[in-house]
Each structure stands twice: as C-alpha cells, then as structure tokens.
Design a protein around this motif. Structure first.
Motif, PDB file in Angstrom:
ATOM      1  N   MET A 124     -37.177   1.652  -5.944  1.00 32.66           N
ATOM      2  CA  MET A 124     -35.747   1.418  -5.993  1.00 32.66           C
ATOM      3  C   MET A 124     -35.377   0.775  -7.332  1.00 32.66           C
ATOM      4  N   LYS A 125     -34.310   1.267  -7.933  1.00 30.19           N
ATOM      5  CA  LYS A 125     -33.858   0.735  -9.215  1.00 30.19           C
ATOM      6  C   LYS A 125     -33.260  -0.659  -9.041  1.00 30.19           C
ATOM      7  N   LYS A 126     -33.471  -1.505 -10.049  1.00 24.82           N
ATOM      8  CA  LYS A 126     -32.837  -2.818 -10.056  1.00 24.82           C
ATOM      9  C   LYS A 126     -31.371  -2.653 -10.426  1.00 24.82           C
ATOM     10  N   ARG A 127     -30.523  -3.444  -9.775  1.00 25.61           N
ATOM     11  CA  ARG A 127     -29.080  -3.347  -9.992  1.00 25.61           C
ATOM     12  C   ARG A 127     -28.633  -4.303 -11.098  1.00 25.61           C
ATOM     13  N   LEU A 128     -27.876  -3.760 -12.046  1.00 24.48           N
ATOM     14  CA  LEU A 128     -27.287  -4.557 -13.118  1.00 24.48           C
ATOM     15  C   LEU A 128     -25.771  -4.528 -12.972  1.00 24.48           C
ATOM     16  N   LEU A 129     -25.151  -5.678 -13.149  1.00 23.20           N
ATOM     17  CA  LEU A 129     -23.692  -5.783 -13.167  1.00 23.20           C
ATOM     18  C   LEU A 129     -23.260  -5.868 -14.624  1.00 23.20           C
ATOM     19  N   ILE A 130     -22.389  -4.960 -15.028  1.00 25.42           N
ATOM     20  CA  ILE A 130     -21.873  -4.946 -16.395  1.00 25.42           C
ATOM     21  C   ILE A 130     -20.377  -5.225 -16.340  1.00 25.42           C
ATOM     22  N   VAL A 131     -19.943  -6.220 -17.115  1.00 22.54           N
ATOM     23  CA  VAL A 131     -18.548  -6.649 -17.110  1.00 22.54           C
ATOM     24  C   VAL A 131     -18.002  -6.555 -18.528  1.00 22.54           C
ATOM     25  N   ASP A 132     -17.036  -5.660 -18.724  1.00 27.87           N
ATOM     26  CA  ASP A 132     -16.445  -5.479 -20.048  1.00 27.87           C
ATOM     27  C   ASP A 132     -15.100  -4.779 -19.869  1.00 27.87           C
ATOM     28  N   ASP A 133     -14.133  -5.125 -20.695  1.00 25.29           N
ATOM     29  CA  ASP A 133     -12.814  -4.498 -20.593  1.00 25.29           C
ATOM     30  C   ASP A 133     -12.691  -3.263 -21.482  1.00 25.29           C
ATOM     31  N   LEU A 178     -13.606   0.397 -22.127  1.00 26.50           N
ATOM     32  CA  LEU A 178     -14.121   1.555 -21.414  1.00 26.50           C
ATOM     33  C   LEU A 178     -15.243   2.252 -22.187  1.00 26.50           C
ATOM     34  N   SER A 179     -15.126   2.317 -23.510  1.00 25.85           N
ATOM     35  CA  SER A 179     -16.166   2.988 -24.300  1.00 25.85           C
ATOM     36  C   SER A 179     -17.493   2.226 -24.227  1.00 25.85           C
ATOM     37  N   ILE A 180     -17.439   0.917 -24.192  1.00 20.89           N
ATOM     38  CA  ILE A 180     -18.663   0.106 -24.052  1.00 20.89           C
ATOM     39  C   ILE A 180     -19.259   0.316 -22.665  1.00 20.89           C
ATOM     40  N   LEU A 181     -18.418   0.326 -21.636  1.00 20.96           N
ATOM     41  CA  LEU A 181     -18.919   0.557 -20.277  1.00 20.96           C
ATOM     42  C   LEU A 181     -19.607   1.913 -20.171  1.00 20.96           C
ATOM     43  N   LYS A 182     -18.989   2.943 -20.753  1.00 17.34           N
ATOM     44  CA  LYS A 182     -19.588   4.277 -20.717  1.00 17.34           C
ATOM     45  C   LYS A 182     -20.901   4.308 -21.489  1.00 17.34           C
ATOM     46  N   LEU A 183     -20.923   3.664 -22.642  1.00 16.77           N
ATOM     47  CA  LEU A 183     -22.136   3.622 -23.454  1.00 16.77           C
ATOM     48  C   LEU A 183     -23.265   2.901 -22.716  1.00 16.77           C
ATOM     49  N   LEU A 184     -22.969   1.744 -22.147  1.00 12.43           N
ATOM     50  CA  LEU A 184     -23.990   0.990 -21.419  1.00 12.43           C
ATOM     51  C   LEU A 184     -24.483   1.767 -20.209  1.00 12.43           C
ATOM     52  N   ASN A 185     -23.575   2.417 -19.508  1.00 10.82           N
ATOM     53  CA  ASN A 185     -23.971   3.225 -18.359  1.00 10.82           C
ATOM     54  C   ASN A 185     -24.902   4.353 -18.803  1.00 10.82           C
ATOM     55  N   PHE A 186     -24.558   5.007 -19.901  1.00 10.99           N
ATOM     56  CA  PHE A 186     -25.378   6.099 -20.422  1.00 10.99           C
ATOM     57  C   PHE A 186     -26.773   5.607 -20.824  1.00 10.99           C
ATOM     58  N   ILE A 187     -26.822   4.476 -21.522  1.00 12.49           N
ATOM     59  CA  ILE A 187     -28.088   3.929 -22.021  1.00 12.49           C
ATOM     60  C   ILE A 187     -28.987   3.432 -20.889  1.00 12.49           C
ATOM     61  N   LEU A 188     -28.385   2.848 -19.852  1.00 10.27           N
ATOM     62  CA  LEU A 188     -29.173   2.117 -18.851  1.00 10.27           C
ATOM     63  C   LEU A 188     -29.314   2.796 -17.494  1.00 10.27           C
ATOM     64  N   SER A 189     -28.509   3.807 -17.195  1.00  9.03           N
ATOM     65  CA  SER A 189     -28.476   4.343 -15.828  1.00  9.03           C
ATOM     66  C   SER A 189     -29.744   5.081 -15.407  1.00  9.03           C
ATOM     67  N   LYS A 190     -30.559   5.522 -16.335  1.00  6.23           N
ATOM     68  CA  LYS A 190     -31.811   6.186 -15.955  1.00  6.23           C
ATOM     69  C   LYS A 190     -32.807   5.187 -15.360  1.00  6.23           C
ATOM     70  N   GLU A 191     -32.747   3.949 -15.858  1.00  5.16           N
ATOM     71  CA  GLU A 191     -33.700   2.929 -15.415  1.00  5.16           C
ATOM     72  C   GLU A 191     -33.130   1.975 -14.361  1.00  5.16           C
ATOM     73  N   TYR A 192     -31.807   1.822 -14.331  1.00  3.53           N
ATOM     74  CA  TYR A 192     -31.182   0.814 -13.475  1.00  3.53           C
ATOM     75  C   TYR A 192     -30.019   1.393 -12.684  1.00  3.53           C
ATOM     76  N   ASP A 193     -29.713   0.741 -11.577  1.00  6.74           N
ATOM     77  CA  ASP A 193     -28.513   1.021 -10.796  1.00  6.74           C
ATOM     78  C   ASP A 193     -27.399   0.200 -11.444  1.00  6.74           C
ATOM     79  N   ILE A 194     -26.422   0.857 -12.020  1.00  5.47           N
ATOM     80  CA  ILE A 194     -25.385   0.190 -12.804  1.00  5.47           C
ATOM     81  C   ILE A 194     -24.100   0.042 -11.994  1.00  5.47           C
ATOM     82  N   VAL A 195     -23.559  -1.172 -11.988  1.00  6.21           N
ATOM     83  CA  VAL A 195     -22.244  -1.445 -11.411  1.00  6.21           C
ATOM     84  C   VAL A 195     -21.375  -1.966 -12.552  1.00  6.21           C
TER      85      VAL A 195
END
Length: 129
Positions: free
Chosen positions: A1-10, A12-29
């Motif tokens: 099971m992937k570890k869950r990371l909480l990402i908080v940023d206003d 949208l481009s940073i949120l999309k970038l972080l999701n793209f970079i990290l979603s293969k290894e982690y469960d991103i919220v």
C-alpha cells in the motif's frame, strides 16, 4: 500500500506538478489552503507526511503547520515546507516549531524526493518504537 502524502498549496500548477512527480510512489491528497487541509485532518485522515506552501491565502502555511505541530494527534507528522519567499531560511529559523525540511520554489524534483525519503525514514523509525 502506498504511503499517503498531504500536499497543501494554492497554486494549481504546483499541485499538478507535485501530483505528477509523486503519484507513482505515493497516494497524494491535495488541498488548496490550510483551512481545507486541517478540515481533512480533523475528518480522521492521517497522512505519513505533509508538504505545504508557506504563502497561501486564508490560513497560511505557517499557521497551518503551527496548528498541526501543537495538536496532540498530528504533531509527529513530518512536514516539508515549499516556498518562493526570499527569506525562507529566516522564516523557518524564527518558527516556534520544527519542520523536517524546507525547499525553495522552483525546486528540483530529486531534492524534494530525497527530503521526503529522509523524513519518512525518521518518521517510520520513531513510529515503530
């Protein structure tokens, strides 16, 4: 099971970038500000790590992280701060709480992944004791 990371940023481009970079290894919220993020935590969710922007509207990153760190339930969750602030080191040094890492925007994805891995190793080691 992937570890869950909480990402908080206003940003949208940073949120999309972080999701793209990290979603293969982690469960991103992702949450857009500290109010949404703290509400998500209070709904009984528990991430393994929080990545938060420092400068956000409503409930800024410093206020959000301060509330996380002073709470009984969430204070041991590792936190990595991201910010474009030119005085980031000074802001972190003056905070009344500890964060595991802080990284300037724009950031190198490898640097971020290294910081996440290091913070999770420490968290997992203390969590298992």
């Amino acid at each position: 099971m992937k570890k869950r990371l909480l990402i908080v940023d206003d940003d949208l481009s940073i949120l999309k970038l972080l999701n793209f970079i990290l979603s293969k290894e982690y469960d991103i919220v992702v949450k857009n500000n500290g109010i949404e993020a703290f509400g998500w935590l209070e709904d009984g969710n528990m991430p393994k790590l929080i990545i938060s922007d420092l400068q956000m509207p409503y409930f800024d990153g410093q206020s959000f992280v301060k509330n996380v760190k002073i709470s009984g339930f969430y204070r041991n969750i590792p936190v990595i701060l991201l910010s474009a602030a030119h005085d980031l080191e000074e802001q972190v040094a003056n905070m009344p709480f500890k964060v595991e890492a802080y990284i300037h925007k724009p950031f190198n994805p490898t640097t971020l992944k290294t910081a996440i891995n290091q913070a999770l190793e420490v968290y997992d080691a203390t969590d298992s004791n």
